[in-house]
Scaffold this motif. Structure first.
Motif, PDB file in Angstrom:
ATOM      1  N   GLU A 147      26.242  71.571  34.653  1.00  0.00           N
ATOM      2  CA  GLU A 147      27.349  71.652  35.215  1.00  0.00           C
ATOM      3  C   GLU A 147      27.598  72.955  36.303  1.00  0.00           C
ATOM      4  OE1 GLU A 147      27.564  73.169  31.013  1.00  0.00           O
ATOM      5  OE2 GLU A 147      26.882  71.448  32.024  1.00  0.00           O
ATOM      6  N   GLU A 148      26.536  73.904  36.156  1.00  0.00           N
ATOM      7  CA  GLU A 148      26.875  74.988  36.987  1.00  0.00           C
ATOM      8  C   GLU A 148      25.688  74.840  38.216  1.00  0.00           C
ATOM      9  OE1 GLU A 148      25.699  78.341  34.819  1.00  0.00           O
ATOM     10  OE2 GLU A 148      27.572  78.325  33.544  1.00  0.00           O
ATOM     11  N   GLN A 149      25.049  73.594  38.474  1.00  0.00           N
ATOM     12  CA  GLN A 149      24.171  73.363  39.289  1.00  0.00           C
ATOM     13  C   GLN A 149      24.838  72.929  40.520  1.00  0.00           C
ATOM     14  OE1 GLN A 149      20.694  70.907  38.484  1.00  0.00           O
ATOM     15  NE2 GLN A 149      20.436  72.124  36.319  1.00  0.00           N
ATOM     16  N   THR A 150      24.479  73.434  41.688  1.00  0.00           N
ATOM     17  CA  THR A 150      24.768  72.819  42.889  1.00  0.00           C
ATOM     18  C   THR A 150      24.353  71.360  43.417  1.00  0.00           C
ATOM     19  OG1 THR A 150      23.068  73.673  44.324  1.00  0.00           O
ATOM     20  CG2 THR A 150      24.839  75.031  44.017  1.00  0.00           C
ATOM     21  N   ASP A 151      24.913  70.732  44.299  1.00  0.00           N
ATOM     22  CA  ASP A 151      24.408  69.367  44.499  1.00  0.00           C
ATOM     23  C   ASP A 151      23.138  69.035  45.125  1.00  0.00           C
ATOM     24  OD1 ASP A 151      27.333  68.657  44.259  1.00  0.00           O
ATOM     25  OD2 ASP A 151      27.770  68.599  46.257  1.00  0.00           O
ATOM     26  N   PHE A 152      22.555  70.133  45.431  1.00  0.00           N
ATOM     27  CA  PHE A 152      21.146  69.747  46.061  1.00  0.00           C
ATOM     28  C   PHE A 152      19.950  70.488  44.986  1.00  0.00           C
ATOM     29  CE2 PHE A 152      23.556  69.716  50.094  1.00  0.00           C
ATOM     30  CZ  PHE A 152      23.216  68.550  50.605  1.00  0.00           C
ATOM     31  N   GLU A 153      20.403  70.869  43.901  1.00  0.00           N
ATOM     32  CA  GLU A 153      19.605  71.247  43.058  1.00  0.00           C
ATOM     33  C   GLU A 153      18.757  69.993  42.185  1.00  0.00           C
ATOM     34  OE1 GLU A 153      19.769  74.653  40.405  1.00  0.00           O
ATOM     35  OE2 GLU A 153      21.868  75.110  41.316  1.00  0.00           O
ATOM     36  N   SER A 154      17.541  70.092  42.002  1.00  0.00           N
ATOM     37  CA  SER A 154      16.792  69.035  41.817  1.00  0.00           C
ATOM     38  C   SER A 154      17.295  68.096  40.377  1.00  0.00           C
ATOM     39  CB  SER A 154      15.270  69.253  41.108  1.00  0.00           C
ATOM     40  OG  SER A 154      14.590  69.894  42.352  1.00  0.00           O
TER      41      SER A 154
ATOM     42  N   HIS B 154      20.320  60.312  38.958  1.00  0.00           N
ATOM     43  CA  HIS B 154      20.255  58.927  38.818  1.00  0.00           C
ATOM     44  C   HIS B 154      18.743  58.140  38.831  1.00  0.00           C
ATOM     45  CE1 HIS B 154      24.595  59.001  39.284  1.00  0.00           C
ATOM     46  NE2 HIS B 154      24.460  59.530  40.422  1.00  0.00           N
ATOM     47  N   VAL B 155      17.856  58.933  39.483  1.00  0.00           N
ATOM     48  CA  VAL B 155      16.579  58.343  39.388  1.00  0.00           C
ATOM     49  C   VAL B 155      15.752  58.765  38.027  1.00  0.00           C
ATOM     50  CG1 VAL B 155      14.440  58.726  40.430  1.00  0.00           C
ATOM     51  CG2 VAL B 155      16.125  58.910  41.921  1.00  0.00           C
ATOM     52  N   THR B 156      16.074  59.856  37.643  1.00  0.00           N
ATOM     53  CA  THR B 156      15.687  60.170  36.173  1.00  0.00           C
ATOM     54  C   THR B 156      16.081  59.398  35.322  1.00  0.00           C
ATOM     55  OG1 THR B 156      15.516  62.501  37.021  1.00  0.00           O
ATOM     56  CG2 THR B 156      15.316  62.204  34.715  1.00  0.00           C
TER      57      THR B 156
ATOM     58  N   GLN C 137      12.138  50.567  36.411  1.00  0.00           N
ATOM     59  CA  GLN C 137      11.507  51.068  37.618  1.00  0.00           C
ATOM     60  C   GLN C 137      12.367  50.669  39.070  1.00  0.00           C
ATOM     61  OE1 GLN C 137       8.896  53.130  37.147  1.00  0.00           O
ATOM     62  NE2 GLN C 137       8.865  53.597  39.349  1.00  0.00           N
ATOM     63  N   HIS C 138      12.833  49.361  38.933  1.00  0.00           N
ATOM     64  CA  HIS C 138      13.324  48.912  40.121  1.00  0.00           C
ATOM     65  C   HIS C 138      14.628  49.500  40.443  1.00  0.00           C
ATOM     66  CE1 HIS C 138      14.726  45.945  43.220  1.00  0.00           C
ATOM     67  NE2 HIS C 138      15.866  45.947  42.523  1.00  0.00           N
ATOM     68  N   LYS C 139      15.469  50.188  39.358  1.00  0.00           N
ATOM     69  CA  LYS C 139      16.483  50.951  39.678  1.00  0.00           C
ATOM     70  C   LYS C 139      16.307  52.274  40.112  1.00  0.00           C
ATOM     71  CE  LYS C 139      20.763  52.206  39.255  1.00  0.00           C
ATOM     72  NZ  LYS C 139      22.171  51.467  40.141  1.00  0.00           N
ATOM     73  N   ALA C 140      15.267  52.890  39.456  1.00  0.00           N
ATOM     74  CA  ALA C 140      14.634  54.345  40.172  1.00  0.00           C
ATOM     75  C   ALA C 140      14.201  54.142  41.422  1.00  0.00           C
ATOM     76  CB  ALA C 140      13.385  54.666  39.236  1.00  0.00           C
TER      77      ALA C 140
END
Length: 232
Positions: free
Chosen positions: A37-44, A50-52, A60-63
């Motif tokens: 919740e403290e991470q910025t939008d561009f932190e990994s 959503h990929v993870t 795999q298709h959704k990823a």
């Protein structure tokens, strides 16, 4: 720090390749991460969440779809910057034209000093080293200032001795000799002897730092000796 097995597909045999001991597991570096919740939008972790999630669910298709969305957004942003003539300025990296590589701006390649360096940490993307005291890493500005003072002192002492040897013994020369007497072993004087070298002409910044170092110097000596004994 987990077990690794080698599986032979031809005959189905499994062989233990790596089984770390409890001592190896204890030596594992602790993992420190920023709360989600403290991470910025561009932190990994937030950027690829959503990929993870799709990978963890085995979809795999959704990823692949989520990965495409991210990459397409990056392409569009780059296209807009190019059209608007906006230069992309990375916050933490710089481009090395010689090697044509991107280098971290705040990299610290000096050897680790176990007697002075406590820990290395990251704050806002910048790696920093926590140190025990300041006396081992004086600024270049202060070092230059002190060296200039020592050089001037040595020069004046040398001129004074030359003046003494060239004068004939007399009352006048005796007065000159007594007024020009200086320590013979100038080379043995350290930075902490600055008060004897006439450092009253130090700049305000250097003078303030020198006073600060003198205050902590006496408290650090005993600790430093203990650290050296422990290190040996």
């Amino acid at each position: 720090d987990g077990e690794v097995h080698i599986n032979e597909l031809k005959n189905g045999n499994a062989e233990m390749f790596w089984n770390p001991t409890s001592e190896v597991r204890r030596q594992r570096l602790k993992r420190h991460i920023v709360l989600f919740e403290e991470q910025t939008d561009f932190e990994s972790e937030r950027l690829w969440q959503h990929v993870t999630s799709a990978i963890n669910k085995g979809d795999q298709h959704k990823a692949t779809q989520e990965k495409f969305v991210l990459e397409e957004e990056q392409r569009n942003a780059a296209r807009e910057r190019k059209e608007n003539g906006t230069e992309w300025k990375p916050l933490l990296f710089r481009h090395d034209a010689t090697t044509n590589e991107w280098r971290y701006k705040y990299e610290d390649l000096r050897p680790w000093d176990p007697l002075n360096d406590i820990a290395q940490f990251e704050k806002n993307g910048v790696l920093q080293t926590m140190e025990r005291h300041l006396s081992t890493r004086m600024s270049n500005h202060k070092t230059t200032c002190i060296n200039n003072q020592i050089t001037r002192h040595k020069r004046s002492a040398k001129d004074c001795r030359r003046h003494k040897t060239s004068d004939q013994p007399s009352n006048h020369s005796q007065n000159t000799e007594s007024s020009c007497s200086t320590p013979e072993s100038v080379q043995e004087l350290s930075d902490d002897d600055g008060e004897y070298l006439g450092f009253e002409s130090l700049c305000a910044q250097c003078g303030k730092e020198m006073n600060h170092l003198k205050e902590i110097h006496s408290a650090v000596l005993s600790l430093q000796r203990a650290q050296q004994d422990i290190h040996r």
